[in-house]
Design an enzyme around this catalytic site. Structure first.
Site, PDB file in Angstrom:
ATOM      1  N   CYS A 111       0.808  -1.231   0.000  1.00 18.87           N
ATOM      2  CA  CYS A 111       0.000   0.000   0.000  1.00 18.87           C
ATOM      3  C   CYS A 111       0.840   1.279   0.000  1.00 18.87           C
ATOM      4  O   CYS A 111       0.477   2.263  -0.654  1.00 18.87           O
ATOM      5  CB  CYS A 111      -0.991  -0.005   1.161  1.00 18.87           C
ATOM      6  N   ASP A 345      -7.632   5.575  -1.398  1.00 25.37           N
ATOM      7  CA  ASP A 345      -7.277   4.336  -0.706  1.00 25.37           C
ATOM      8  C   ASP A 345      -6.726   3.319  -1.709  1.00 25.37           C
ATOM      9  O   ASP A 345      -7.401   2.975  -2.678  1.00 25.37           O
ATOM     10  CB  ASP A 345      -8.528   3.780  -0.027  1.00 25.37           C
ATOM     11  N   HIS A 347      -6.084   0.139  -1.115  1.00 19.66           N
ATOM     12  CA  HIS A 347      -6.257  -1.225  -0.621  1.00 19.66           C
ATOM     13  C   HIS A 347      -7.240  -2.079  -1.415  1.00 19.66           C
ATOM     14  O   HIS A 347      -7.365  -3.268  -1.156  1.00 19.66           O
ATOM     15  CB  HIS A 347      -6.674  -1.188   0.855  1.00 19.66           C
TER      16      HIS A 347
END
Length: 414
Positions: A111, A345, A347
């Site tokens: 990440c 994000d 993820h």
């Protein structure tokens, strides 16, 4: 046989991790993000307002972006278009196997590399396209937040607003020659922008040849003692990005470099040395420079006294974002509203896209909806990025940062 069996186990584990992360994070993408109608929203130096004329029809606890049919300006559409135009780089699966490993996904560990890629991508967007650039296809991206954010609704809203501003019921009629000339200029500009848009994304492709792809970044990370599958911190990623830009061989990338601050200190002479370097021609030329500043905004927890400093940074148009997040969970911070940070994000695990093919699909590289997080939940360790096209930009940034840092120090030591 044993090696083959081990590879199969690793592949099975990778599949499981991908499925787990999709289940874990896909609901986040579908969760509505609420914005106050009364506070400005900043995105990488641009300011947007979502105020309404008919406040009585809005929810009393602060409206969200679901209710856009009453806003008085194109700011909702413009914010959404601006946000979606930023390049979104996430976990991927089924890409070519990473050298010296059996990994074909970065789910669960990549990440911070992804948020670093997003920051660098924004620097390249500023360099080749400029801050005013937005992707024409942005509003066609399906948004999971609300039906009222559809392209059709927003276009109607903007058209109505523009008509009310001009007071014109009939559009001005251009001569055919003038119209054709404008269309040609517009087409040429859009074609050029689209070429660079695709080129920038292709530099982050998940295959070994891509200059800033995961495979290359992992190779450069080995000098910092990192291997595929390890977790990378924001400071380590800053140095990996610097090395990746240094080693890039594409002629288009010879006009840009990266400087990483030492111990939170930017040495002006070192930045100037990087800017005034030869670009392979007989004469010396100025390189644009991306300045990365790894910092720690507190001890075990982020010190709330740094909130205004971070907001000040994200209010600057030459800011390219912040590699940060929550503990062991990296986000790319690109803006704020009140005491909440706006982020993308990484993820969510998506399938590999072969960026070497012509007209590869762009949709998975653009995030359909912004997310927000309270500043107090931010991990204190982060890396801040700035883009300087020339010495004048660097001098302006230096003045702004010096002012911000001075005010923080006076608060911390008062």
């Amino acid at each position: 046989m044993e090696a083959t069996g081990t590879d199969e186990v690793e592949k099975l584990k990778s599949k499981f991790m991908s499925a787990w992360h999709n289940m874990k994070y896909s609901w986040v993408l579908k969760t509505k993000t609420y914005f106050s109608r009364n506070s400005a929203v900043f995105l990488l130096g641009k300011c947007y307002h979502f105020k309404s004329d008919e406040l009585s029809e809005l929810s009393p606890d602060g409206s969200c972006l679901d209710i856009v049919n009453k806003v008085i300006s194109g700011n909702v559409e413009e914010f959404r278009k601006d946000f979606i135009s930023r390049i979104w780089l996430t976990y991927r699966e089924d890409f070519p196997q990473i050298k010296e490993s059996a990994l074909t996904t970065d789910c669960g560990w990549g990440c911070t590399l992804r948020t670093g890629q997003m920051l660098l991508a924004q620097g390249l967007v500023l360099h080749f396209l400029g801050r005013a650039w937005t992707w024409p296809g942005a509003l066609n991206i399906e948004n999971s937040d609300s039906e009222s954010w559809t392209s059709h609704t927003v276009k109607k809203l903007t058209a109505s607003f523009e008509a009310s501003l001009t007071g014109e019921r009939e559009p001005k009629v251009l001569s055919n020659d003038h119209k054709e000339a404008l269309e040609r200029d517009c087409d040429n500009s859009e074609m050029r922008d689209e070429v660079y848009h695709r080129k920038i994304i292709s530099w982050f492709g998940d295959s070994p040849p891509a200059s800033f792809g995961l495979h290359q970044l992992i190779e450069y990370g080995k000098k910092s003692g990192k291997t595929a599958g390890d977790w990378y911190g924001p400071a380590v990623v800053a140095h990996i990005l610097r090395k990746a830009v240094e080693e890039a061989r594409d002629p288009e990338l010879q006009g840009i470099t990266i400087y990483v601050a030492q111990d939170c200190t930017v040495y002006s002479l070192d930045v100037v040395d990087r800017q005034c370097s030869s670009m392979g021609s007989e004469k010396a030329d100025m390189k644009a420079v991306i300045i990365l500043v790894p910092v720690r905004l507190g001890g075990e927890r982020t010190n709330m006294d740094y909130l205004e400093f971070v907001k000040g940074i994200l209010s600057l148009e030459y800011c390219v974002g912040i590699i940060g997040g929550k503990p062991k969970q990296s986000y790319y911070f690109a803006g704020f509203q009140d005491d909440s940070l706006i982020y993308m994000d990484p993820h969510y695990c998506q399938s590999f896209v072969d960026v070497s093919i012509k007209d590869f699909p762009l949709e998975s590289f653009h995030c359909p909806s912004p997310k927000k997080m309270s500043f107090k939940n931010m991990d204190p360790s982060c890396t801040i990025g700035f883009y300087c096209r020339n010495m004048q930009d660097f001098e302006r940034i230096s003045e702004e940062i010096t002012r911000s840092v001075s005010s923080i120090h006076s608060k911390l030591w008062s």
